[in-house]
Design an enzyme around this catalytic site. Structure first.
Site, short mmCIF file in Angstrom:
data_model
loop_
_atom_site.label_atom_id
_atom_site.label_comp_id
_atom_site.label_asym_id
_atom_site.label_seq_id
_atom_site.Cartn_x
_atom_site.Cartn_y
_atom_site.Cartn_z
N ASP A 181 -2.77 10.83 2.31
CA ASP A 181 -4.14 10.41 2.57
C ASP A 181 -4.92 11.54 3.22
OD1 ASP A 181 -6.46 9.03 2.98
OD2 ASP A 181 -5.71 7.89 4.71
N ASP B 55 1.67 7.24 4.98
CA ASP B 55 0.73 6.16 4.71
C ASP B 55 1.22 5.26 3.58
OD1 ASP B 55 -1.52 4.83 5.51
OD2 ASP B 55 -2.93 6.06 4.39
N LYS C 73 -10.27 13.66 6.58
CA LYS C 73 -9.69 13.63 7.92
C LYS C 73 -9.74 15.03 8.51
CE LYS C 73 -6.38 9.87 7.03
NZ LYS C 73 -6.83 8.90 8.03
N ARG D 190 -7.16 -0.62 1.66
CA ARG D 190 -7.64 -1.95 1.24
C ARG D 190 -8.16 -1.91 -0.19
NH1 ARG D 190 -11.77 -1.71 6.13
NH2 ARG D 190 -9.96 -0.53 6.82
N GLU E 119 -9.13 3.59 2.16
CA GLU E 119 -8.64 3.50 0.78
C GLU E 119 -7.52 2.48 0.61
OE1 GLU E 119 -5.42 5.15 2.66
OE2 GLU E 119 -7.51 5.75 2.91
N LYS F 258 0.85 -1.19 0.00
CA LYS F 258 0.00 0.00 0.00
C LYS F 258 0.89 1.24 0.00
CE LYS F 258 -2.86 2.79 3.12
NZ LYS F 258 -3.43 2.90 4.48
N ASP G 272 -12.00 6.77 3.57
CA ASP G 272 -10.75 6.77 4.32
C ASP G 272 -10.24 5.35 4.54
OD1 ASP G 272 -8.62 7.99 5.52
OD2 ASP G 272 -9.58 8.22 7.48
#
Length: 530
Positions: free
Chosen positions: A270, A288, A277, A352, A350, A265, A348
């Protein structure tokens, strides 16, 4: 890429001019390696009671460098002590080096023989001291580019008494892999946007056995990586934020005995997307991409150590989760590469989503591969950090459980200051993401933070299994595929300080020790026999 090079030191002479400081790590004030040091320690302790309690610098004419930093090891035999005591000693030593102008120190580890004989967890104690020093001495890529690298990372080498040349070769590869991981994870979101991340990987693996393929065609992503494309949609208005899929392939010499598939990932920033957020929680989200960074780091170790009989295929989803008019939103239903209709629960979640199609492509390859094992690496859930603190969370399907995948990684990480915890995925996790209507096949997430969701770090693995089609390769199928999800949300940065904490390169040492070092040791032993 400059960092303190480890040097094997087989013998020590007082006239040694290669080292400018002797560092002695001991359990007592009696030195067997340097008998002349014992009276010095006892004498200094008379006027400096810190000797034997904390690191103390003192003159020592008979030791290399003419001075000694004596570092007490502290207690090592309590139920909860482990090799991280030595990793932390290395960090403490590195803090001292900055102030005492030592560029080429020699490190000598003196543990009681009885301790060494009966506690196998300390077999790599000296190596862990070195890795701890490097963790502390590392400075961010932006700092090294803006300032004089030699000024902010001045230590040039670390002599390690008692190690062989082959030991330091492997140690150097491990640290170089971890350094790459820190650079990719810890660099700010514009310097390491998807295109920058891809370029850094291309430069890193240029002219090596690791082959790099960059997918940059947006229409190809829409067709082949539809869940990833959905996350990337809001970033397409800004050309420098365009997504990239980075594929890295290594094929070792000789017959292939095992194949590793590593999905990373790489959310380079993010915002949370449409589920923005707020309340200051966006700060630090340039990290991230820690899962993707770890995958690249593992490939770096593979490149340097060249294990035989191993094939490694890595795929990194480098995507920015932006907010904009074309952002994907909750309630959308997106059909994954595996043909699974995914209902978006929260934008959020995202990570996965971008892993879904990567894993699906790997699933297809794995069916034709020798002894495959699949992994996804991600800074995925705050719940993993709440549940396990600074430990990596490992979640497996049953085929992986039967092959003891997590247990082997945990045991290896225990020796290299890279600890993990096993977390079982259960029926409640699959129930949690079941479809609520016939319009979809799986729910990506609920609409609450993972930290306030029961089993908030386990159910995402159930989602990934279903959405990627890996659930069709469970233990009862005709072709089981071992799959393990690696959540480093609690372990990827120091002290859970996402904005300012140093990246730790979590999971790199454990995977290198699990899958690469055994092959190197086996090859070395075979060559020595001949």
């Amino acid at each position: 890429m400059a960092f303190p090079l480890p040097i094997a030191v087989k013998a020590i002479q007082a006239s040694d001019t290669q080292h400018d400081l002797s560092i002695i790590i001991g359990q007592s004030l009696s030195s067997k390696v340097f008998p002349a040091l014992t009276p010095i320690l006892l004498d200094v302790k008379q006027y400096d009671p810190r000797v034997g309690i904390e690191p103390v610098l003192m003159p020592a004419d008979t030791l290399p460098g003419g001075r000694c930093l004596f570092v007490p090891s502290g207690e090592l035999d309590r139920d909860y002590d482990d090799v991280r005591r030595f990793f932390d000693i290395g960090k403490a030593i590195a803090k001292q080096l900055v102030h005492i102008d030592a560029l080429n120190p020699l490190v000598v580890l003196e543990l009681d023989e009885e301790n060494l004989l009966h506690d196998a967890q300390y077999r790599y104690a000296l190596e862990n001291v070195y890795l701890g020093m490097c963790q502390q001495l590392w400075q961010p890529l932006e700092a090294r580019q803006a300032l004089n690298e030699d000024d902010i990372e001045p230590v040039q080498s670390v002599g390690l008494y008692g190690l062989k040349d082959s030991d330091v070769m492997m140690l150097r590869a491990m640290e170089e892999a971890k350094r790459l991981t820190r650079d990719l994870c810890g660099t700010e979101p514009e310097r390491m946007a998807p295109i920058g991340f891809a370029s850094y990987c291309q430069d890193t693996f240029a002219d090596s056995q690791v082959k790099v393929e960059i997918i940059d065609d947006i229409e190809a992503m829409r067709a082949e990586y539809p869940c990833l494309y959905a996350v990337a949609r809001a970033s397409l208005d800004v050309s420098r934020h365009h997504p990239r899929v980075i594929n890295l392939t290594y094929e070792g010499e000789g017959p292939i005995e095992q194949t590793l598939f590593l999905a990373g990932k790489g959310i380079t920033y993010d915002t949370g997307g449409a589920d923005l957020k707020v309340g200051g929680h966006m700060a630090g989200m340039s990290r991230d991409k820690g899962g993707a960074a770890a995958v690249a780091g593992i490939l770096k170790a593979v490149q340097l150590l060249k294990p035989k009989g191993l094939r490694v295929y890595a795929s990194i989803a480098a995507v920015r989760n932006s907010i904009g008019a074309d952002a994907y939103v909750p309630d959308e239903i997106i059909t994954s590469h595996a043909g699974i209709r995914v209902r978006v629960g929260n934008t959020d979640a995202e990570g996965r989503m971008v892993l879904t199609d990567i894993l699906s492509h790997m699933r297809e390859q794995a069916q034709m591969s020798v002894s495959p094992q699949l992994f996804s690496f991600a800074t995925l859930t705050g719940h993993a950090a709440v549940a396990f603190g600074p430990y990596t969370a490992l979640m497996e399907n049953k085929p992986a459980l039967l092959e003891n995948v997590s247990q082997n990684i945990i045991e290896a990480g225990h020796l290299w200051s890279d600890p993990s915890e096993q977390s079982l995925v259960r029926r409640e996790d699959y129930d949690f993401i079941k479809p609520r209507t016939k319009a979809d096949d799986v729910l990506s997430s609920n609409n609450a933070p993972s930290v306030s969701t029961v089993r908030g770090h386990q159910f995402p693995m159930a989602y990934l299994s279903i959405a990627s089609g890996l659930d069709k390769h469970d233990a009862r199928s005709h072709l089981p595929l071992p799959y393990t999800h690696v959540d480093i949300a609690g372990s990827a940065v120091e002290n859970l300080d996402w904005q300012h904490g140093k990246p730790t390169a979590a999971s790199v040492s454990a995977f290198v020790a699990s899958y690469i070092l055994p092959r190197i040791h086996t090859s070395s032993s075979a060559e020595n026999e001949h």
